[in-house]
Design a protein around this motif. Structure first.
Motif, mmCIF file in Angstrom:
data_model
loop_
_atom_site.group_PDB
_atom_site.id
_atom_site.type_symbol
_atom_site.label_atom_id
_atom_site.label_comp_id
_atom_site.label_asym_id
_atom_site.label_seq_id
_atom_site.Cartn_x
_atom_site.Cartn_y
_atom_site.Cartn_z
ATOM 1 N N UNK A 125 0.835 -1.204 0.000
ATOM 2 C CA UNK A 125 0.000 0.000 0.000
ATOM 3 C C UNK A 125 0.870 1.254 0.000
ATOM 4 N N UNK A 126 1.884 1.271 0.861
ATOM 5 C CA UNK A 126 2.715 2.479 0.968
ATOM 6 C C UNK A 126 3.438 2.782 -0.340
ATOM 7 N N UNK A 127 4.161 1.811 -0.861
ATOM 8 C CA UNK A 127 4.922 2.055 -2.088
ATOM 9 C C UNK A 127 4.005 2.115 -3.312
ATOM 10 N N UNK A 128 2.931 1.327 -3.304
ATOM 11 C CA UNK A 128 1.995 1.372 -4.419
ATOM 12 C C UNK A 128 1.323 2.724 -4.554
ATOM 13 N N UNK A 129 0.848 3.278 -3.443
ATOM 14 C CA UNK A 129 0.201 4.593 -3.485
ATOM 15 C C UNK A 129 1.220 5.697 -3.766
ATOM 16 N N UNK A 130 2.457 5.531 -3.301
ATOM 17 C CA UNK A 130 3.501 6.522 -3.607
ATOM 18 C C UNK A 130 3.745 6.605 -5.110
ATOM 19 N N UNK A 131 3.823 5.432 -5.746
ATOM 20 C CA UNK A 131 4.035 5.406 -7.190
ATOM 21 C C UNK A 131 2.795 5.886 -7.940
ATOM 22 N N UNK A 132 1.606 5.506 -7.464
ATOM 23 C CA UNK A 132 0.360 5.905 -8.127
ATOM 24 C C UNK A 132 0.202 7.420 -8.150
ATOM 25 N N UNK A 133 0.599 8.074 -7.063
ATOM 26 C CA UNK A 133 0.506 9.536 -7.000
ATOM 27 C C UNK A 133 1.398 10.179 -8.061
ATOM 28 N N UNK A 134 2.621 9.690 -8.188
ATOM 29 C CA UNK A 134 3.550 10.264 -9.162
ATOM 30 C C UNK A 134 3.074 10.023 -10.586
ATOM 31 N N UNK A 135 2.579 8.818 -10.866
ATOM 32 C CA UNK A 135 2.105 8.505 -12.212
ATOM 33 C C UNK A 135 0.831 9.277 -12.526
ATOM 34 N N UNK A 136 -0.122 9.266 -11.586
ATOM 35 C CA UNK A 136 -1.395 9.939 -11.816
ATOM 36 C C UNK A 136 -1.267 11.440 -11.936
ATOM 37 N N UNK A 137 -0.353 12.022 -11.163
ATOM 38 C CA UNK A 137 -0.167 13.472 -11.222
ATOM 39 C C UNK A 137 0.378 13.906 -12.578
ATOM 40 N N UNK A 138 1.101 13.015 -13.254
ATOM 41 C CA UNK A 138 1.665 13.346 -14.556
ATOM 42 C C UNK A 138 0.774 12.904 -15.716
ATOM 43 N N UNK A 139 -0.206 12.048 -15.451
ATOM 44 C CA UNK A 139 -1.073 11.554 -16.525
ATOM 45 C C UNK A 139 -2.523 11.946 -16.278
#
Length: 260
Positions: A125-139
């Protein structure tokens, strides 16, 4: 007979060493190919290739194997994405993420106790949501919500499958929806914490999601162990700890500005 036992022990030790070396090679290799290629695609492909045994069975078992390996894939893919977004020049964040992935593969992932299942789910959850935020913020912000559901579903299933409750499909689905809703709400107050020039970036959404999951896991486990009744003493301390962390983040590390 003793010679046979000695040979078996030698083979077992050799297989353990080979397994550890292959996992370390995966952790280092995923970082190297990501930095060298300048893209996250090859790194995630390497993670996918490491899961070849998922499809090394009859097709009717593929979906079951995918769900069983979802947490492991979330962690691996997320760490590759975090390496990519930390910059393409080797820095402290790349080294730290590679070490974390190696520890995940060699130390954390092989454990199968209920406690370690919770730890594995929280790491995802921690690393998954960290990555999701970075990807989603750019896409697209919708991607964050979708990732939140997948991560929540995978993490919830990973914990509940270890319990005595064999009818947990609805609960895992609800947990996925809950994490998707948290992702949608927190996206409108998206705060990232950076640590100087190290390249390390942590999202507030990842912290809140992990704390929420921590409390929910404790509550569900308490209800499961006491005939469906949640005991306050099993939940109060985890909930209080989580609330204190969230309040500290909002009051001292978010610096909100209100226009009244």
């Amino acid at each position: 007979m003793s010679e046979f036992i000695g040979i078996r022990k030698g083979r077992n030790m050799l297989s353990v060493v080979a397994h550890v070396l292959l996992n370390l090679a995966l952790a280092v290799g995923s970082t190297v190919v990501t930095l060298v290629s300048g893209s996250w695609i090859l790194g995630i492909l390497l993670v996918l290739l490491s899961k070849w045994r998922v499809v090394a069975v009859r097709p009717r078992y593929w979906w079951l194997n995918i769900k069983a390996n979802l947490v492991d894939f979330i962690v691996g893919a997320s760490l590759v994405l975090l390496v990519y977004y930390a910059g393409l020049e080797l820095n402290l964040a790349h080294v730290a993420l590679t070490v974390i992935y190696a520890l995940w593969l060699v130390v954390i992932k092989p454990k199968s106790s209920e406690l370690m299942a919770e730890v594995q789910a929280l790491v995802a959850i921690f690393f998954g949501m960290s990555a999701a935020v970075l990807v989603g913020a750019n896409l697209d912000p919708l991607l964050i919500v979708i990732c939140g559901f997948v991560i929540g579903y995978g993490a919830g299933r990973h914990v509940l499958i270890q319990s005595e409750d064999h009818d947990f499909s609805l609960v895992t689905f609800v947990f996925g929806l809950l994490l998707a809703e948290v992702s949608f709400v927190l996206y409108h107050w998206l705060i990232m914490y950076s640590f100087g020039d190290t390249g390390v970036i942590v999202s507030q959404m990842a912290i809140v999601s992990s704390l929420l999951a921590f409390v929910l896991f404790k509550g569900y486990k308490s209800a499961l162990n006491h005939d469906g009744k949640m005991r306050a003493e099993d939940v109060v301390m985890p909930a209080l700890f989580s609330v204190i962390i969230v309040v500290l983040m909002i009051m001292y590390f978010s610096r909100p500005i209100f226009n009244v």
